[in-house]
Design a protein around this motif. Sequence first.
Motif, mmCIF file in Angstrom:
data_model
loop_
_atom_site.group_PDB
_atom_site.id
_atom_site.type_symbol
_atom_site.label_atom_id
_atom_site.label_comp_id
_atom_site.label_asym_id
_atom_site.label_seq_id
_atom_site.Cartn_x
_atom_site.Cartn_y
_atom_site.Cartn_z
ATOM 1 N N TYR A 10 33.973 35.012 46.202
ATOM 2 C CA TYR A 10 33.532 35.386 44.790
ATOM 3 C C TYR A 10 32.059 34.755 44.572
ATOM 4 N N VAL A 38 39.551 31.644 45.195
ATOM 5 C CA VAL A 38 39.625 32.424 46.597
ATOM 6 C C VAL A 38 38.168 32.866 47.184
ATOM 7 N N SER A 51 37.190 49.879 44.175
ATOM 8 C CA SER A 51 35.939 49.145 44.680
ATOM 9 C C SER A 51 36.040 47.673 44.661
ATOM 10 N N ILE A 52 34.908 46.871 44.450
ATOM 11 C CA ILE A 52 34.947 45.424 44.403
ATOM 12 C C ILE A 52 34.780 45.022 42.858
ATOM 13 N N GLY A 53 35.447 45.821 41.958
ATOM 14 C CA GLY A 53 35.469 45.546 40.611
ATOM 15 C C GLY A 53 36.101 44.163 40.230
ATOM 16 N N GLN A 54 37.174 43.815 40.683
ATOM 17 C CA GLN A 54 37.671 42.424 40.349
ATOM 18 C C GLN A 54 37.983 41.458 41.537
ATOM 19 N N ALA A 55 37.362 41.840 42.538
ATOM 20 C CA ALA A 55 37.558 40.874 43.735
ATOM 21 C C ALA A 55 36.410 41.364 44.923
ATOM 22 N N PHE A 113 42.356 36.379 35.061
ATOM 23 C CA PHE A 113 41.988 35.955 36.424
ATOM 24 C C PHE A 113 41.111 34.851 36.694
ATOM 25 N N VAL A 166 35.478 40.602 50.832
ATOM 26 C CA VAL A 166 36.163 39.729 51.795
ATOM 27 C C VAL A 166 37.555 39.181 51.321
ATOM 28 N N ALA A 167 37.820 39.372 50.060
ATOM 29 C CA ALA A 167 39.102 38.960 49.461
ATOM 30 C C ALA A 167 40.034 40.075 49.594
ATOM 31 N N ILE A 168 39.643 41.288 49.641
ATOM 32 C CA ILE A 168 40.530 42.472 49.705
ATOM 33 C C ILE A 168 41.052 42.780 50.870
ATOM 34 N N ALA A 188 41.510 33.137 39.977
ATOM 35 C CA ALA A 188 41.233 34.139 41.393
ATOM 36 C C ALA A 188 39.854 33.736 41.901
#
Lengths: 269, 261
Positions: free
Chosen positions: A67, A64, A200-204, A58, A207-209, A61
């Motif tokens: 982050y 975006v 959760s916000i583990g990988q993003a 990622f 605001v991106a989810i 990623a």
Amino acid sequence: MTATVDRTMRAAPADVGFFVVVFAIARRGLQRVVRIPALMLPALLMPVFFVVAFSGSFSSAVQVEGYGTNEAVNWMAAWAVMQGAAFAGVGAAGAAATDLENGFFDRLLLAPVKPLAIVTGLVMYGQARSLVPTTLVLIVAVLLGADLPGGVPGVVALYVAGIGVATFISLFGLVVAFRLRTTRSLSLIQIAIFSFMFLSIGQAPLVAIEGWLHHVARINPMTNILRLARQGFLGDIGWSTTWPGLVAIASLCAVFGLFAWRGVARLRP
Amino acid sequence: MSASSTVAQVAILSRRSVLGTFRQPQSWVPGFFFPLMLAAVYSSQFAKVVDLPTFPFEIDSFLEFILPASILQGVAFGATNGASDLAADIEGGFIDRLLASPVPRQVILVSRLAGSAIFASAQAIVLMLVFLVFGASIAGGFPAAITLVLVGALLALGLGSLGCAIAFRSGSQEVVQGTFPLIFVLIFVSSAFFPTELMEGWYGAVAERNPMTWIIDPARRLTIEEFAWSDAGQALGLCAVFAIVAIAVASGQQRRRLRTS
């Protein structure tokens, strides 16, 4: 391992001190993983793989918005540490489930020890185990180019979050293991933890989810714990990103601790 | 031993294999739960990634991108469980009883692999249906869907054969289960969850050279773009070659076990 506890019991059969039992149970667990490294190896290698794989897969990623970093490893390192801590917690529950199956737990319950000491000992084992993957992932993350602008306080926050996750997941695992009394309960524990952590916000970042996951991640306590763990990788440490994580850990520990304590008390003959 | 008798034995033992899997929810639930969970999470988490100018596909939802990977992930779970059941049969003495009966030796492996392939096909169909219900579409239509099912079945044969080889070699369920992280690594370091075009540095280079990428990429083009015989041929051909090699390895390990036991 068994002998460790048995020697303790023989030394003071009528009145075994709370902390003597706690340390004996924790030490027994640690001796078990030293003697059977295969038990610990996946829990060590997988978080290291995760930090490498997530940072690599990622890597774009982070383009975006939200982050707050240009390097994926800064975002993924804390996520991998949390997974390592979770594996450690599952390990503590697994140790209890194994002891429940092989009859050691029955002998432990017949001894003059407080149920809370048994639970605390198993949790301490999980906490101690979590230190190893946390350190290993941190080293690998730095080698991969993690920035750590938060410095030492950021590292402390990461370890606090890791120990916290290992604690409440140990307690949750013990609740399930005490109820089902079998190692087969481990797959159930893993599914529940996997869901809890991934929603959760583990990988993003939030605001991106999009969609349903945005709402779930917003109220998932794991989101605040990840903010606590991750802040040292993204910038300076701030109280506003620290206290919600600490409250989340304390709340989860209190709830699962109560159920685990009641669970072990119910097991007594 | 007549051919019809051998086919009947394969059918009976394959049925036992499939039923054995269905009767243990802990064996098949993860093969559906984890791929669907990961697909649901990633389609929300990486929803904005598909809008990046460097994203190599024009798609409405990340769900369409991740469909082939989810099938592959689910099939990997099932194949490992099939091999683990074979190891359980070795541990429990069932294989010894089969060997004492007039069952051809090849039937043991063939029936186990047939069971895995049948289960994988069913798994691929169910996973695709769930994706379709949640809004994904398969641009290649029915031929692409059939290709994905066949890719799943062939991969189950390949991965299942490697698992069976380990089961014959070790005779231990624990050892077979311990190999799953390796498959997970193979899937993850590929284009399964993210396009290799967006992976940077050495990781992207490794992912591009991973055979899983060579299978997933054409399968993905079938679901995102349109049906093309070249893509179907590449995905199915690679899976078939992998399956043939893996079956040969598993047969070798079975013969070795029979010689030493």
